[in-house]
Write an enzyme that holds these catalytic residues in place. Sequence first.
Site, PDB file in Angstrom:
ATOM      1  N   ASN A 113     -34.232 -11.603  -7.189  1.00  0.00           N
ATOM      2  CA  ASN A 113     -34.934 -10.530  -7.899  1.00  0.00           C
ATOM      3  C   ASN A 113     -34.408 -10.303  -9.306  1.00  0.00           C
ATOM      4  O   ASN A 113     -35.039  -9.637 -10.110  1.00  0.00           O
ATOM      5  CB  ASN A 113     -34.867  -9.222  -7.104  1.00  0.00           C
ATOM      6  CG  ASN A 113     -33.449  -8.800  -6.811  1.00  0.00           C
ATOM      7  OD1 ASN A 113     -32.639  -9.614  -6.355  1.00  0.00           O
ATOM      8  ND2 ASN A 113     -33.116  -7.559  -7.091  1.00  0.00           N
ATOM      9  N   ILE A 120     -29.466 -14.800 -12.481  1.00  0.00           N
ATOM     10  CA  ILE A 120     -29.542 -16.261 -12.354  1.00  0.00           C
ATOM     11  C   ILE A 120     -30.518 -16.667 -11.249  1.00  0.00           C
ATOM     12  O   ILE A 120     -31.306 -17.608 -11.414  1.00  0.00           O
ATOM     13  CB  ILE A 120     -28.114 -16.822 -12.091  1.00  0.00           C
ATOM     14  CG1 ILE A 120     -27.245 -16.612 -13.349  1.00  0.00           C
ATOM     15  CG2 ILE A 120     -28.165 -18.286 -11.684  1.00  0.00           C
ATOM     16  CD1 ILE A 120     -25.770 -16.937 -13.155  1.00  0.00           C
ATOM     17  N   ARG A 134     -32.707  -7.542  -1.861  1.00  0.00           N
ATOM     18  CA  ARG A 134     -32.429  -6.296  -1.144  1.00  0.00           C
ATOM     19  C   ARG A 134     -33.293  -5.189  -1.711  1.00  0.00           C
ATOM     20  O   ARG A 134     -33.620  -4.233  -1.046  1.00  0.00           O
ATOM     21  CB  ARG A 134     -30.946  -5.939  -1.238  1.00  0.00           C
ATOM     22  CG  ARG A 134     -30.076  -6.879  -0.419  1.00  0.00           C
ATOM     23  CD  ARG A 134     -28.626  -6.546  -0.577  1.00  0.00           C
ATOM     24  NE  ARG A 134     -28.236  -6.552  -1.976  1.00  0.00           N
ATOM     25  CZ  ARG A 134     -27.051  -6.184  -2.423  1.00  0.00           C
ATOM     26  NH1 ARG A 134     -26.136  -5.744  -1.589  1.00  0.00           N
ATOM     27  NH2 ARG A 134     -26.760  -6.240  -3.699  1.00  0.00           N
ATOM     28  N   TYR A 158     -12.922 -13.033  -5.439  1.00  0.00           N
ATOM     29  CA  TYR A 158     -14.112 -13.751  -5.924  1.00  0.00           C
ATOM     30  C   TYR A 158     -13.822 -15.256  -6.081  1.00  0.00           C
ATOM     31  O   TYR A 158     -14.591 -16.098  -5.599  1.00  0.00           O
ATOM     32  CB  TYR A 158     -14.533 -13.143  -7.266  1.00  0.00           C
ATOM     33  CG  TYR A 158     -15.745 -13.743  -7.905  1.00  0.00           C
ATOM     34  CD1 TYR A 158     -17.019 -13.469  -7.426  1.00  0.00           C
ATOM     35  CD2 TYR A 158     -15.629 -14.578  -9.021  1.00  0.00           C
ATOM     36  CE1 TYR A 158     -18.157 -14.016  -8.034  1.00  0.00           C
ATOM     37  CE2 TYR A 158     -16.753 -15.122  -9.634  1.00  0.00           C
ATOM     38  CZ  TYR A 158     -18.011 -14.835  -9.138  1.00  0.00           C
ATOM     39  OH  TYR A 158     -19.124 -15.373  -9.737  1.00  0.00           O
TER      40      TYR A 158
HETATM   41  P1  NAD Z   1     -26.578 -10.413 -10.321  1.00  0.00           P
HETATM   42  O1  NAD Z   1     -25.653  -9.335  -9.888  1.00  0.00           O
HETATM   43  O2  NAD Z   1     -27.519 -10.155 -11.449  1.00  0.00           O
HETATM   44  O3  NAD Z   1     -27.435 -10.946  -9.078  1.00  0.00           O
HETATM   45  C1  NAD Z   1     -26.850 -11.133  -7.826  1.00  0.00           C
HETATM   46  C2  NAD Z   1     -27.954 -11.160  -6.803  1.00  0.00           C
HETATM   47  O4  NAD Z   1     -27.348 -11.260  -5.502  1.00  0.00           O
HETATM   48  C3  NAD Z   1     -28.794  -9.879  -6.792  1.00  0.00           C
HETATM   49  O5  NAD Z   1     -30.138 -10.211  -6.538  1.00  0.00           O
HETATM   50  C4  NAD Z   1     -28.229  -9.105  -5.609  1.00  0.00           C
HETATM   51  O6  NAD Z   1     -29.151  -8.224  -5.001  1.00  0.00           O
HETATM   52  C5  NAD Z   1     -27.901 -10.256  -4.673  1.00  0.00           C
HETATM   53  N1  NAD Z   1     -26.953  -9.859  -3.634  1.00  0.00           N
HETATM   54  C6  NAD Z   1     -25.707  -9.389  -3.776  1.00  0.00           C
HETATM   55  N2  NAD Z   1     -25.199  -9.069  -2.567  1.00  0.00           N
HETATM   56  C7  NAD Z   1     -26.142  -9.380  -1.644  1.00  0.00           C
HETATM   57  C8  NAD Z   1     -26.229  -9.276  -0.236  1.00  0.00           C
HETATM   58  N3  NAD Z   1     -25.219  -8.808   0.508  1.00  0.00           N
HETATM   59  N4  NAD Z   1     -27.357  -9.667   0.376  1.00  0.00           N
HETATM   60  C9  NAD Z   1     -28.390 -10.143  -0.339  1.00  0.00           C
HETATM   61  N5  NAD Z   1     -28.390 -10.248  -1.676  1.00  0.00           N
HETATM   62  C10 NAD Z   1     -27.270  -9.867  -2.314  1.00  0.00           C
HETATM   63  O7  NAD Z   1     -25.614 -11.653 -10.638  1.00  0.00           O
HETATM   64  P2  NAD Z   1     -25.874 -13.039 -11.400  1.00  0.00           P
HETATM   65  O8  NAD Z   1     -25.043 -13.011 -12.607  1.00  0.00           O
HETATM   66  O9  NAD Z   1     -27.298 -13.375 -11.499  1.00  0.00           O
HETATM   67  O10 NAD Z   1     -25.144 -14.031 -10.360  1.00  0.00           O
HETATM   68  C11 NAD Z   1     -25.821 -14.879  -9.455  1.00  0.00           C
HETATM   69  C12 NAD Z   1     -24.809 -15.854  -8.859  1.00  0.00           C
HETATM   70  O11 NAD Z   1     -24.208 -16.609  -9.904  1.00  0.00           O
HETATM   71  C13 NAD Z   1     -23.674 -15.153  -8.118  1.00  0.00           C
HETATM   72  O12 NAD Z   1     -23.340 -15.906  -6.966  1.00  0.00           O
HETATM   73  C14 NAD Z   1     -22.556 -15.175  -9.124  1.00  0.00           C
HETATM   74  O13 NAD Z   1     -21.298 -15.139  -8.500  1.00  0.00           O
HETATM   75  C15 NAD Z   1     -22.812 -16.494  -9.820  1.00  0.00           C
HETATM   76  N6  NAD Z   1     -22.220 -16.607 -11.158  1.00  0.00           N
HETATM   77  C16 NAD Z   1     -22.590 -15.759 -12.180  1.00  0.00           C
HETATM   78  C17 NAD Z   1     -22.024 -15.929 -13.439  1.00  0.00           C
HETATM   79  C18 NAD Z   1     -22.397 -15.066 -14.626  1.00  0.00           C
HETATM   80  O14 NAD Z   1     -21.822 -15.231 -15.709  1.00  0.00           O
HETATM   81  N7  NAD Z   1     -23.348 -14.161 -14.506  1.00  0.00           N
HETATM   82  C19 NAD Z   1     -21.073 -16.926 -13.646  1.00  0.00           C
HETATM   83  C20 NAD Z   1     -20.723 -17.755 -12.579  1.00  0.00           C
HETATM   84  C21 NAD Z   1     -21.303 -17.586 -11.353  1.00  0.00           C
END
Ligand code: NAD
Length: 238
Positions: A15, A18, A38, A144
Amino acid sequence: MSSAEGRVVLVTGGNRGIGRAIAGRFVEEGYRVAVTARSGEGPEGTLTVRADVTDGAAVDAAFAEVEQQLGPVEIVVANAGITKDTLLMRMSEDDFDSVVATNLGGSFRVVKRASKGMLKARFGRVILISSVVGLLGSAGQVNYASSKSALVGFARSLTRELGARGITTNVVAPGFIETDMTAELPEATQAEYRKSIPAGRYGSAAEVAAAVTWLASDDAGYISGAVIPVDGGLGMGH
Ligand code: NAD
């Protein structure tokens, strides 16, 4: 059937951020795409199903709905993740357990459920979204970074289990990606981070999505157990 046509993809946490970019890119390439959320909805053209990845029954129900509406999931992207950053001395058991239960446990639940259909189809693409800090380490992120490096062992073990059944399992390790989360950091902190990145800039969610869709394509059929960095060189050597 060409690579994209008709294949069913499920992206967790699609939603926003990434996951949303990944889901949108799959739609553009002609896949049939479902996202778990969620709250909120996936991008246009996706089917949104509700699931918390820490809840096995909810994950099972979400898959059942996707299977009913789109068919068996052939490509799964375990993207849902959280951070609860603090130094080890201050990290509570809950800070540790909840991050591991979401990032690692969530990937386990989702991939285990997806593997049933993949085994039957003798085709599957499992893509786990890790992070550069999984192998680089990061002060304040013991929970993490542990959950993210564990995905490498997961992918490599699953490659050994299912590699001969037409199923690949790979890890994508993004570096600093421009998202709502990083935009909230003070400009001075952002500038400091940028200095450490050989590319001299943050990455975009679209650049992560491009690596993910490529891993899902027929062109990447002989790649498994790999860790693909999308980090502008930040983590090289690991
Ligand atoms: P974000 O917080 O914008 O999105 C995370 C998503 O995961 C959201 O849709 C959230 O609702 C969902 N989520 C979290 N807990 C959940 C649960 N218990 N059940 C179902 N859904 C759940 O974060 P993002 O930056 O888009 O990150 C996405 C992925 O990329 C993550 O795994 C993050 O660790 C990884 N990541 C992000 C970065 C960055 O710089 N943003 C860097 C490296 C890795």
